[in-house]
Motif scaffolding. Sequence first.
Motif, mmCIF file in Angstrom:
data_model
loop_
_atom_site.group_PDB
_atom_site.id
_atom_site.type_symbol
_atom_site.label_atom_id
_atom_site.label_comp_id
_atom_site.label_asym_id
_atom_site.label_seq_id
_atom_site.Cartn_x
_atom_site.Cartn_y
_atom_site.Cartn_z
ATOM 1 N N TYR A 58 0.836 -1.212 0.000
ATOM 2 C CA TYR A 58 0.000 0.000 0.000
ATOM 3 C C TYR A 58 0.866 1.255 0.000
ATOM 4 O O TYR A 58 0.595 2.214 -0.738
ATOM 5 C CB TYR A 58 -0.924 0.007 1.223
ATOM 6 N N GLY A 59 1.898 1.274 0.835
ATOM 7 C CA GLY A 59 2.752 2.453 0.933
ATOM 8 C C GLY A 59 3.413 2.804 -0.390
ATOM 9 O O GLY A 59 3.505 3.978 -0.761
ATOM 10 N N ILE A 60 3.853 1.763 -1.120
ATOM 11 C CA ILE A 60 4.502 2.005 -2.413
ATOM 12 C C ILE A 60 3.497 2.539 -3.427
ATOM 13 O O ILE A 60 3.759 3.518 -4.128
ATOM 14 C CB ILE A 60 5.157 0.708 -2.927
ATOM 15 N N ARG A 111 5.663 5.572 8.616
ATOM 16 C CA ARG A 111 4.449 6.124 9.233
ATOM 17 C C ARG A 111 3.329 5.083 9.251
ATOM 18 O O ARG A 111 2.573 4.987 10.226
ATOM 19 C CB ARG A 111 3.995 7.374 8.488
ATOM 20 N N LEU A 112 3.222 4.312 8.176
ATOM 21 C CA LEU A 112 2.199 3.266 8.131
ATOM 22 C C LEU A 112 2.453 2.219 9.205
ATOM 23 O O LEU A 112 1.520 1.765 9.885
ATOM 24 C CB LEU A 112 2.182 2.603 6.754
ATOM 25 N N GLY A 118 -5.017 3.844 4.740
ATOM 26 C CA GLY A 118 -4.264 2.603 4.603
ATOM 27 C C GLY A 118 -4.596 1.619 5.712
ATOM 28 O O GLY A 118 -4.777 0.414 5.460
ATOM 29 N N ILE A 119 -4.697 2.118 6.947
ATOM 30 C CA ILE A 119 -5.043 1.234 8.074
ATOM 31 C C ILE A 119 -6.468 0.718 7.926
ATOM 32 O O ILE A 119 -6.735 -0.476 8.131
ATOM 33 C CB ILE A 119 -4.871 1.989 9.413
ATOM 34 N N ALA A 136 -5.219 5.518 14.984
ATOM 35 C CA ALA A 136 -4.220 5.207 13.949
ATOM 36 C C ALA A 136 -3.217 6.327 13.743
ATOM 37 O O ALA A 136 -2.066 6.071 13.381
ATOM 38 C CB ALA A 136 -4.930 4.906 12.625
ATOM 39 N N LEU A 137 -3.619 7.570 13.981
ATOM 40 C CA LEU A 137 -2.782 8.707 13.585
ATOM 41 C C LEU A 137 -1.911 9.269 14.702
ATOM 42 O O LEU A 137 -0.945 9.988 14.432
ATOM 43 C CB LEU A 137 -3.671 9.828 13.023
#
Length: 436
Positions: free
Chosen positions: A167-169, A177-178, A368-369, A427-428
Amino acid sequence: MDALLSAGLVLCLIFLFLGMGVWIFVGLLMVSGTALALVAGMDIGRIGTIAANIVYRYSTTWELAAIPMFIWMGEIIFRTDISDRIFRGLTPFVNWLPGRLLHTNVLGCTMFAAVSGSSAATAATVGKITTTELSKRGYDQSLSLGSLAGAGSFGLLIPPSIVMIVYGILAEVSISRLFAAGVLPGIMIAVLFSSYIAVRALIRPTVAPKSDMAFELRLFGRAIVDLLPIISLMVIVLGAIYSGVATPSEAAAVGVFGAVVITIFLRQFSIAMLIETLLGAVVSSAMICSILIAAAFLSTAMGYLHIPTEIATAIGSLHLSPVMLIVVLTLFYLVLGLFLDGVSIIVMSLPITLPLAMQAGIDPVWFGIFLIVTVELGQITPPVGFNLFILQSLTGQSVGRVAIYALPFFVLMLIAIALLVVFPDIALWLPSSLYD
């Protein structure tokens, strides 16, 4: 309207090519090339140039190096007796809780997920020990298998997660961060699972037979020794990332070295084992990376056809609130989870859903989460729930029966999504504290 027709054509091509039983990455390449040729009118030369540029760009992406390294680390750990040690080490600590050893499923999967990155590896490794031990000791089978099916999906959420790297890519979001964002939601879901087990045990004590284990300090000392290898690896990998000493890719390489040192220390290292784990990592990594590159080609093709922007504009014209959009996307991903694995869901849907989320003002790290938790749900829903297949092979139970056992934990994950919507700082908060 043209974009909607193009989207319909792409969807039909996906069903056609994947329905033919071809490999997913081949199917995605065929869908992308056919769509560019039929709709955009591109010739084969230009399509080939676009594909070559994408292959080169993603093949030289440093973040992608984390995937084979984390897979290799998980393969090494999988072939040791660490899963036995986790069960033995957790036993004295959970034996005093309502539900007793049923909590080893949840806590064992939580700990193994922190060094595995794979849902399937987590469920299989922990399950091969706990399913036998809990059945032998007379624990309730529905609660035992259901909790294992649900907690086995932690490999997707608790860092280091392979799906999180993918997902990050694709979303161009910081993987560090993810990883940080996945910690508290993972702990929250683990607490929800253990709380449910405790409540069930208090209501019906027979789900967890009484234990005659005496309270002895030496048992706790021995348990800590058993847990030391897994804890050491967690500290090495996650500590390197969150302290800023290493990038996720560098931390993955350190993790592989740490896993090798641990196997040597446990006297379980051999050259044959090292080669076997390396070959396993190569096969899994090639599969994931090829799908990732094919998905990038699909995303580019959809961009040329203006599909994501047009669909985002169409849905945006409905003026859905962010909460309603999340409800719609949750239903959308639940349907996808019935038929596709986690990596495929993310790479095929992200070109459409991420622009929608961004347009609604949703933080891409939070999204993403959210996405990964919904993908976790797909691991325990038939007909393509990989954790269900794993437990079927371990126990001989039917996929349908294991899915019924997992239903309460499916509901608990839906509650977790609701909590993430109401309290996004779950999450943040950690990534903001570490990196802002």
